[in-house]
Scaffold this motif. Structure first.
Motif, mmCIF file in Angstrom:
data_model
loop_
_atom_site.group_PDB
_atom_site.id
_atom_site.type_symbol
_atom_site.label_atom_id
_atom_site.label_comp_id
_atom_site.label_asym_id
_atom_site.label_seq_id
_atom_site.Cartn_x
_atom_site.Cartn_y
_atom_site.Cartn_z
ATOM 1 N N PRO A 13 0.690 -1.142 -0.145
ATOM 2 C CA PRO A 13 -0.001 0.538 0.436
ATOM 3 C C PRO A 13 0.751 1.061 0.284
ATOM 4 O O PRO A 13 -0.146 2.903 -0.570
ATOM 5 N N GLU A 14 1.686 1.122 0.511
ATOM 6 C CA GLU A 14 2.879 2.412 0.845
ATOM 7 C C GLU A 14 3.478 2.458 -0.325
ATOM 8 O O GLU A 14 4.602 3.659 -0.223
ATOM 9 N N ALA A 15 3.447 1.720 -1.511
ATOM 10 C CA ALA A 15 5.030 1.867 -2.430
ATOM 11 C C ALA A 15 4.450 2.736 -3.397
ATOM 12 O O ALA A 15 5.327 3.908 -4.103
ATOM 13 N N GLY A 16 3.545 3.371 -3.416
ATOM 14 C CA GLY A 16 3.506 4.340 -4.492
ATOM 15 C C GLY A 16 3.645 6.221 -4.085
ATOM 16 O O GLY A 16 3.809 6.213 -4.484
ATOM 17 N N VAL A 17 3.113 6.164 -2.866
ATOM 18 C CA VAL A 17 3.861 7.217 -2.458
ATOM 19 C C VAL A 17 5.158 7.267 -2.100
ATOM 20 O O VAL A 17 5.766 8.071 -2.330
ATOM 21 N N ALA A 18 5.649 6.397 -1.491
ATOM 22 C CA ALA A 18 7.204 6.029 -1.646
ATOM 23 C C ALA A 18 7.853 6.217 -2.285
ATOM 24 O O ALA A 18 9.143 6.951 -3.210
ATOM 25 N N THR A 19 7.546 5.761 -3.771
ATOM 26 C CA THR A 19 8.150 5.787 -5.171
ATOM 27 C C THR A 19 7.478 7.158 -5.728
ATOM 28 O O THR A 19 9.031 7.950 -6.127
ATOM 29 N N ALA A 20 6.422 7.750 -5.102
ATOM 30 C CA ALA A 20 6.311 8.855 -6.130
ATOM 31 C C ALA A 20 7.354 10.020 -5.186
ATOM 32 O O ALA A 20 7.850 11.477 -5.987
ATOM 33 N N ALA A 21 7.213 9.986 -3.724
ATOM 34 C CA ALA A 21 8.561 10.860 -2.597
ATOM 35 C C ALA A 21 9.594 11.007 -3.486
ATOM 36 O O ALA A 21 10.217 11.597 -3.912
ATOM 37 N N VAL A 22 10.907 9.298 -3.897
ATOM 38 C CA VAL A 22 11.953 9.660 -4.428
ATOM 39 C C VAL A 22 11.670 9.842 -5.765
ATOM 40 O O VAL A 22 12.454 10.671 -6.085
ATOM 41 N N LEU A 23 10.587 10.000 -6.762
ATOM 42 C CA LEU A 23 10.795 10.850 -8.294
ATOM 43 C C LEU A 23 11.025 12.033 -7.544
ATOM 44 O O LEU A 23 11.848 13.168 -8.684
ATOM 45 N N LEU A 24 10.087 12.486 -7.004
ATOM 46 C CA LEU A 24 10.227 13.916 -6.620
ATOM 47 C C LEU A 24 11.377 14.304 -6.129
ATOM 48 O O LEU A 24 11.890 15.828 -6.609
ATOM 49 N N VAL A 25 11.908 13.758 -5.237
ATOM 50 C CA VAL A 25 13.478 14.712 -4.994
ATOM 51 C C VAL A 25 14.727 13.838 -5.577
ATOM 52 O O VAL A 25 14.706 15.644 -6.261
ATOM 53 N N VAL A 26 14.163 13.113 -6.264
ATOM 54 C CA VAL A 26 15.020 13.140 -7.830
ATOM 55 C C VAL A 26 15.103 14.118 -9.325
ATOM 56 O O VAL A 26 15.705 14.626 -8.954
ATOM 57 N N GLY A 27 13.622 14.288 -9.567
ATOM 58 C CA GLY A 27 13.312 15.332 -10.549
ATOM 59 C C GLY A 27 14.236 16.945 -10.027
ATOM 60 O O GLY A 27 14.185 17.354 -10.931
ATOM 61 N N THR A 28 13.252 17.102 -9.146
ATOM 62 C CA THR A 28 13.495 18.544 -8.772
ATOM 63 C C THR A 28 14.744 18.683 -7.923
ATOM 64 O O THR A 28 15.325 19.816 -8.754
ATOM 65 N N LEU A 29 15.706 17.856 -7.752
ATOM 66 C CA LEU A 29 17.305 18.043 -7.455
ATOM 67 C C LEU A 29 18.063 18.461 -8.883
ATOM 68 O O LEU A 29 18.852 19.089 -9.155
ATOM 69 N N LEU A 30 17.804 16.914 -9.603
ATOM 70 C CA LEU A 30 17.675 17.115 -11.257
ATOM 71 C C LEU A 30 17.767 18.524 -11.732
ATOM 72 O O LEU A 30 18.611 19.400 -12.530
ATOM 73 N N PHE A 31 17.176 18.627 -11.802
ATOM 74 C CA PHE A 31 16.458 20.455 -12.126
ATOM 75 C C PHE A 31 16.684 21.610 -11.792
ATOM 76 O O PHE A 31 17.395 22.485 -12.659
ATOM 77 N N ALA A 32 16.913 21.407 -10.282
ATOM 78 C CA ALA A 32 17.312 22.493 -10.748
ATOM 79 C C ALA A 32 19.270 22.519 -10.129
ATOM 80 O O ALA A 32 19.779 23.978 -10.008
ATOM 81 N N ALA A 33 20.059 21.535 -10.468
ATOM 82 C CA ALA A 33 20.923 20.885 -11.616
ATOM 83 C C ALA A 33 21.105 21.982 -12.518
ATOM 84 O O ALA A 33 22.346 22.208 -13.365
ATOM 85 N N GLN A 34 20.309 22.673 -13.767
ATOM 86 C CA GLN A 34 20.295 22.475 -14.699
ATOM 87 C C GLN A 34 20.241 24.256 -14.520
ATOM 88 O O GLN A 34 19.778 25.457 -14.872
ATOM 89 N N ARG A 35 21.773 25.331 -14.041
ATOM 90 C CA ARG A 35 21.520 26.599 -13.870
ATOM 91 C C ARG A 35 21.821 27.372 -14.649
ATOM 92 O O ARG A 35 21.717 28.205 -14.953
ATOM 93 N N ARG A 36 22.183 26.693 -16.053
ATOM 94 C CA ARG A 36 22.013 27.582 -16.921
ATOM 95 C C ARG A 36 21.284 28.405 -17.944
ATOM 96 O O ARG A 36 20.917 29.087 -18.909
#
Length: 474
Positions: free
Chosen positions: A237-260
């Protein structure tokens, strides 16, 4: 365990997560610009004239019928465009998983849809309140400096939520965790901000970018909820929220790293110079709600959100009444596909007429397309009607976001777009409630009365405010 996974529709529960389409705020500042051509027409982002369609068309290539994808290839010719788009896509899919994942997790573990809905609604309310505030912070301090700490706070709240659910914490703890995990800046909004910055001198390219982003929104809200349902029901049952949380953190950090490609934050100097930008704006530090034109767009989007929320609930109920409950997600995906097709075509074609006229035409098409749904009498008639109804969504949203861009000072675009986005968010929640009430009291076959009424209200708001909108645009 609640044995109702088959009846859960991704779109029905995504109303608890927040708006579907809906493109939230843009960023500001002057980013790297696309090379200008000799026939470019110089337009600001926040002015509108009766002939602005011709000017916009002149500033971009006119795609031939055999090459509708040419404008989109031109978008990604900008260095760094593909990188920030892909990074943002990871987090945006995750965002579309959160609502369904949260409801399924709590309902399955606690055996209470009432608790699941209440917790999700709490998170939705906090998101609506914090969105404009976070948008203002992004305008002032930049995307990376706000998004990274905000997603860290989200990660703590999501982790606490998972632990509370798994170990049986009291219900009040779930509400506290929902509040703590609801304040994340929208990656879709910040992606639009980057497009606005890199193509600040090219209105035609910005129009194509808006169209592309609307299509991405639709794809995310088709794929994300379905993925969350599979994870919650087939894994744990917790797999959906757990996966979404990981993807959201990874996606946000990768996005923020695109500084140019990140738009520069607003400074005191740009805030002062932007205070007089746009006849409908309220200045750099005043309330954006003072803009009559922006109020028209917010009111229209409030009713438009009600269309989305009520139509999803009505569709689920109607399809189940036909005896095809398991097909609800597929039917709703077809509606989203209609929006995707219309968005891609709308973004590739040269722009005609003023943005205000295009917005009014889109809302009118949405109102007209909702009426035939009342006459549907089976899956064979409902599915093509929903596809056609979906085709009115993308042009309406794209034109509305263009208007907000022009009505808001360039130093406050994130805040302005989030303000409108909040109206859409509230509308979706109210529409879902209205759709549920209609189905319960009038029956599933009358369910489309709610979206048809909401679409008529949207048209009334847009038509009644058309004069104020044009005066605000100047």
């Amino acid at each position: 365990m609640v044995p109702t996974a088959r009846r859960l529709s991704s779109a029905a529960f995504r109303t608890a997560a927040g708006p579907r389409p809906g493109p939230p705020p843009r960023g500001t500042g002057a980013g790297p610009a696309a090379p200008r051509r000799t026939n470019d027409t110089d337009h600001t982002d926040h002015t509108d004239h009766p002939d602005d369609g011709a000017a916009e068309a002149a500033s971009g290539p006119r795609p031939s019928p055999r090459s509708l994808l040419a404008p989109y290839r031109r978008l990604f010719a900008v260095p760094g465009a593909a990188a920030f788009t892909l990074a943002g896509l990871v987090g945006r899919v995750a965002g579309s998983m959160l609502g369904v994942g949260m409801v399924l997790m709590i309902a399955t573990v606690r055996d209470s849809y009432a608790l699941a809905g209440a917790v999700s609604a709490t998170g939705l309310a906090v998101t609506a309140l914090t969105g404009p505030l976070l948008g203002r912070l992004v305008d002032r301090h930049g995307q990376a400096r706000v998004a990274v700490p905000a997603v860290a706070v989200y990660a703590l709240g999501a982790t606490a939520m998972l632990l509370c659910v798994h170990y049986g914490a009291p219900a009040w703890a779930l509400f506290v965790c929902a509040v703590g995990s609801s304040g994340v800046p929208s990656l879709g909004s910040m992606t639009r901000a980057r497009w606005a910055a890199v193509h600040r001198d090219d209105p035609a390219a910005r129009h194509t970018a808006n169209s592309f982003e609307q299509v991405v929104d639709e794809v995310c809200f088709m794929a994300g909820p379905a993925l969350a349902m599979v994870l919650c029901t087939a894994v744990f049952p917790e797999a959906g929220v757990a996966t979404a949380a990981v993807l959201l953190v990874v996606g946000t950090l990768l996005f923020a790293a695109q500084r140019r490609t990140e738009p520069p934050p607003r400074t005191r100097a740009t805030a002062v110079s932007g205070s007089g930008s746009g006849s409908g704006s309220s200045g750099a530090e005043g309330s954006l709600a003072r803009s009559p034109g922006l109020r028209v767009v917010v009111l229209t989007f409030l009713a438009t959100g009600a269309v989305f929320g009520s139509m999803e609930v009505a569709t689920v109920a109607t399809v189940e009444s036909y005896g095809h409950g398991s097909a609800s997600s597929a039917v709703l995906a077809l509606q989203a596909a209609g929006s995707c097709v219309a968005g891609l075509v709308f973004g590739a074609l040269p722009v005609r007429g003023s943005a205000a006229t295009r917005f009014l035409a889109g809302v009118a098409a949405m109102a007209v397309a909702a009426l035939p749904l009342l006459a549907a009498n089976g899956l064979a008639t409902l599915t093509p009607l929903l596809f056609v109804a979906g085709m009115a969504t993308a042009p309406t949203m794209i034109s509305g976001m263009t208007l907000v861009h022009r009505l808001t000072p360039p130093t406050r675009l994130n805040e302005g777009m989030t303000t409108v986005y909040t109206g859409l968010l509230v509308g979706i929640s109210a529409g879902a409630a209205a759709g549920g009430w209609t189905v319960d009291h009038l029956g599933p076959h009358a369910g489309y009365t709610a979206p048809a009424t909401a679409a008529a209200l949207a048209l009334l708001a847009a038509a009644g405010g058309a004069g104020r909108l044009r005066r605000s645009l100047g």
